[in-house]
Design a protein around this motif. Sequence first.
Motif, PDB file in Angstrom:
ATOM      1  N   LEU A 129       1.025   1.785  -4.777  1.00 51.60           N
ATOM      2  CA  LEU A 129       1.414   3.118  -4.306  1.00 51.60           C
ATOM      3  C   LEU A 129       2.902   3.119  -4.006  1.00 51.60           C
ATOM      4  N   VAL A 130       3.606   4.093  -4.546  1.00 55.18           N
ATOM      5  CA  VAL A 130       5.046   4.167  -4.344  1.00 55.18           C
ATOM      6  C   VAL A 130       5.445   5.626  -4.190  1.00 55.18           C
ATOM      7  N   GLN A 131       6.466   5.872  -3.428  1.00 53.70           N
ATOM      8  CA  GLN A 131       6.955   7.234  -3.244  1.00 53.70           C
ATOM      9  C   GLN A 131       7.778   7.686  -4.447  1.00 53.70           C
ATOM     10  N   PRO A 132       7.848   8.974  -4.684  1.00 56.46           N
ATOM     11  CA  PRO A 132       8.731   9.458  -5.758  1.00 56.46           C
ATOM     12  C   PRO A 132      10.147   8.931  -5.573  1.00 56.46           C
ATOM     13  N   GLY A 133      10.734   8.519  -6.690  1.00 60.11           N
ATOM     14  CA  GLY A 133      12.054   7.903  -6.641  1.00 60.11           C
ATOM     15  C   GLY A 133      12.038   6.401  -6.474  1.00 60.11           C
ATOM     16  N   GLY A 134      10.881   5.856  -6.180  1.00 57.29           N
ATOM     17  CA  GLY A 134      10.763   4.421  -5.968  1.00 57.29           C
ATOM     18  C   GLY A 134      10.654   3.635  -7.265  1.00 57.29           C
ATOM     19  N   ASN A 175      13.001   5.143 -10.517  1.00 56.83           N
ATOM     20  CA  ASN A 175      13.004   6.606 -10.341  1.00 56.83           C
ATOM     21  C   ASN A 175      11.641   7.194 -10.725  1.00 56.83           C
ATOM     22  N   LEU A 176      10.597   6.623 -10.161  1.00 59.18           N
ATOM     23  CA  LEU A 176       9.248   7.049 -10.508  1.00 59.18           C
ATOM     24  C   LEU A 176       8.980   8.483 -10.088  1.00 59.18           C
ATOM     25  N   LYS A 177       8.207   9.152 -10.915  1.00 58.88           N
ATOM     26  CA  LYS A 177       7.843  10.546 -10.677  1.00 58.88           C
ATOM     27  C   LYS A 177       6.333  10.650 -10.518  1.00 58.88           C
ATOM     28  N   ARG A 178       5.892  11.732  -9.911  1.00 57.90           N
ATOM     29  CA  ARG A 178       4.450  11.916  -9.717  1.00 57.90           C
ATOM     30  C   ARG A 178       3.706  11.863 -11.038  1.00 57.90           C
ATOM     31  N   GLU A 179       4.321  12.358 -12.084  1.00 59.62           N
ATOM     32  CA  GLU A 179       3.658  12.365 -13.382  1.00 59.62           C
ATOM     33  C   GLU A 179       3.561  10.988 -14.025  1.00 59.62           C
ATOM     34  N   PRO A 229      -2.742  -0.822 -30.921  1.00 56.18           N
ATOM     35  CA  PRO A 229      -3.147  -1.989 -30.134  1.00 56.18           C
ATOM     36  C   PRO A 229      -4.068  -2.907 -30.916  1.00 56.18           C
ATOM     37  N   GLU A 230      -3.932  -4.207 -30.659  1.00 49.44           N
ATOM     38  CA  GLU A 230      -4.677  -5.183 -31.431  1.00 49.44           C
ATOM     39  C   GLU A 230      -5.857  -5.779 -30.665  1.00 49.44           C
ATOM     40  N   TYR A 231      -5.739  -5.925 -29.357  1.00 51.27           N
ATOM     41  CA  TYR A 231      -6.760  -6.624 -28.580  1.00 51.27           C
ATOM     42  C   TYR A 231      -7.593  -5.638 -27.768  1.00 51.27           C
ATOM     43  N   ASN A 232      -8.693  -6.171 -27.271  1.00 53.13           N
ATOM     44  CA  ASN A 232      -9.468  -5.398 -26.306  1.00 53.13           C
ATOM     45  C   ASN A 232      -8.604  -5.140 -25.068  1.00 53.13           C
ATOM     46  N   TRP A 233      -8.830  -4.001 -24.448  1.00 57.61           N
ATOM     47  CA  TRP A 233      -8.040  -3.642 -23.282  1.00 57.61           C
ATOM     48  C   TRP A 233      -8.400  -4.499 -22.064  1.00 57.61           C
ATOM     49  N   GLY A 234      -7.389  -4.794 -21.257  1.00 61.05           N
ATOM     50  CA  GLY A 234      -7.620  -5.450 -19.988  1.00 61.05           C
ATOM     51  C   GLY A 234      -8.038  -4.444 -18.939  1.00 61.05           C
ATOM     52  N   GLN A 235      -8.003  -4.879 -17.678  1.00 58.57           N
ATOM     53  CA  GLN A 235      -8.441  -4.001 -16.607  1.00 58.57           C
ATOM     54  C   GLN A 235      -7.365  -2.994 -16.198  1.00 58.57           C
ATOM     55  N   GLY A 236      -6.142  -3.234 -16.632  1.00 56.25           N
ATOM     56  CA  GLY A 236      -5.038  -2.349 -16.277  1.00 56.25           C
ATOM     57  C   GLY A 236      -4.597  -2.545 -14.847  1.00 56.25           C
ATOM     58  N   THR A 237      -3.494  -1.899 -14.514  1.00 54.88           N
ATOM     59  CA  THR A 237      -3.006  -1.922 -13.141  1.00 54.88           C
ATOM     60  C   THR A 237      -2.628  -0.485 -12.775  1.00 54.88           C
ATOM     61  N   ARG A 238      -3.115  -0.046 -11.623  1.00 51.39           N
ATOM     62  CA  ARG A 238      -2.962   1.361 -11.250  1.00 51.39           C
ATOM     63  C   ARG A 238      -1.639   1.597 -10.550  1.00 51.39           C
ATOM     64  N   VAL A 239      -0.941   2.638 -10.992  1.00 51.00           N
ATOM     65  CA  VAL A 239       0.305   3.079 -10.359  1.00 51.00           C
ATOM     66  C   VAL A 239       0.086   4.488  -9.821  1.00 51.00           C
ATOM     67  N   THR A 240       0.338   4.649  -8.545  1.00 53.02           N
ATOM     68  CA  THR A 240       0.209   5.958  -7.913  1.00 53.02           C
ATOM     69  C   THR A 240       1.546   6.329  -7.288  1.00 53.02           C
ATOM     70  N   VAL A 241       2.083   7.447  -7.728  1.00 53.99           N
ATOM     71  CA  VAL A 241       3.361   7.923  -7.195  1.00 53.99           C
ATOM     72  C   VAL A 241       3.074   9.150  -6.330  1.00 53.99           C
TER      73      VAL A 241
END
Length: 121
Positions: A11-16, A87-91, A107-119
């Motif tokens: 979790l990061v604030q806008p602009g972070g 300079n992260l944005k909400r979008e 993409p070539e491989y099966n997808w991983g679990q990913g990492t969530r980014v919340t702005v």
Amino acid sequence: QAPLVESGGGLVQPGGSLRLSCKFPRMITSVFNPKIMGWFRQASGEERELVASITSDKSTDYADSVRGRFTISRDNSRKTVYLQMNNLKREDTAVYYCNTLNTAKQPEYNWGQGTRVTVSS
């Protein structure tokens, strides 16, 4: 052990800023080094999109929405790809995934679990 592991979201604030990492622990270096690498993201209710890619000679390409704010890099000795996001944005809120790409940037491989980014403030 998973073929690829993404990390660094949060979790990061806008602009972070955040730095994402993607490791390929099971891939030998001689296979990793020539691969095109990419970071994708998928926002809720939307399709997954490619946001950045990097070739073996470290040429980079970016989606218009992130160009100038995101930087993709790679460390072949660590079999790791990074995505520096400034300079992260909400979008930019999404689950971020990495993968190797073929020459058509698919993409070539099966997808991983990913990492969530919340702005959000």
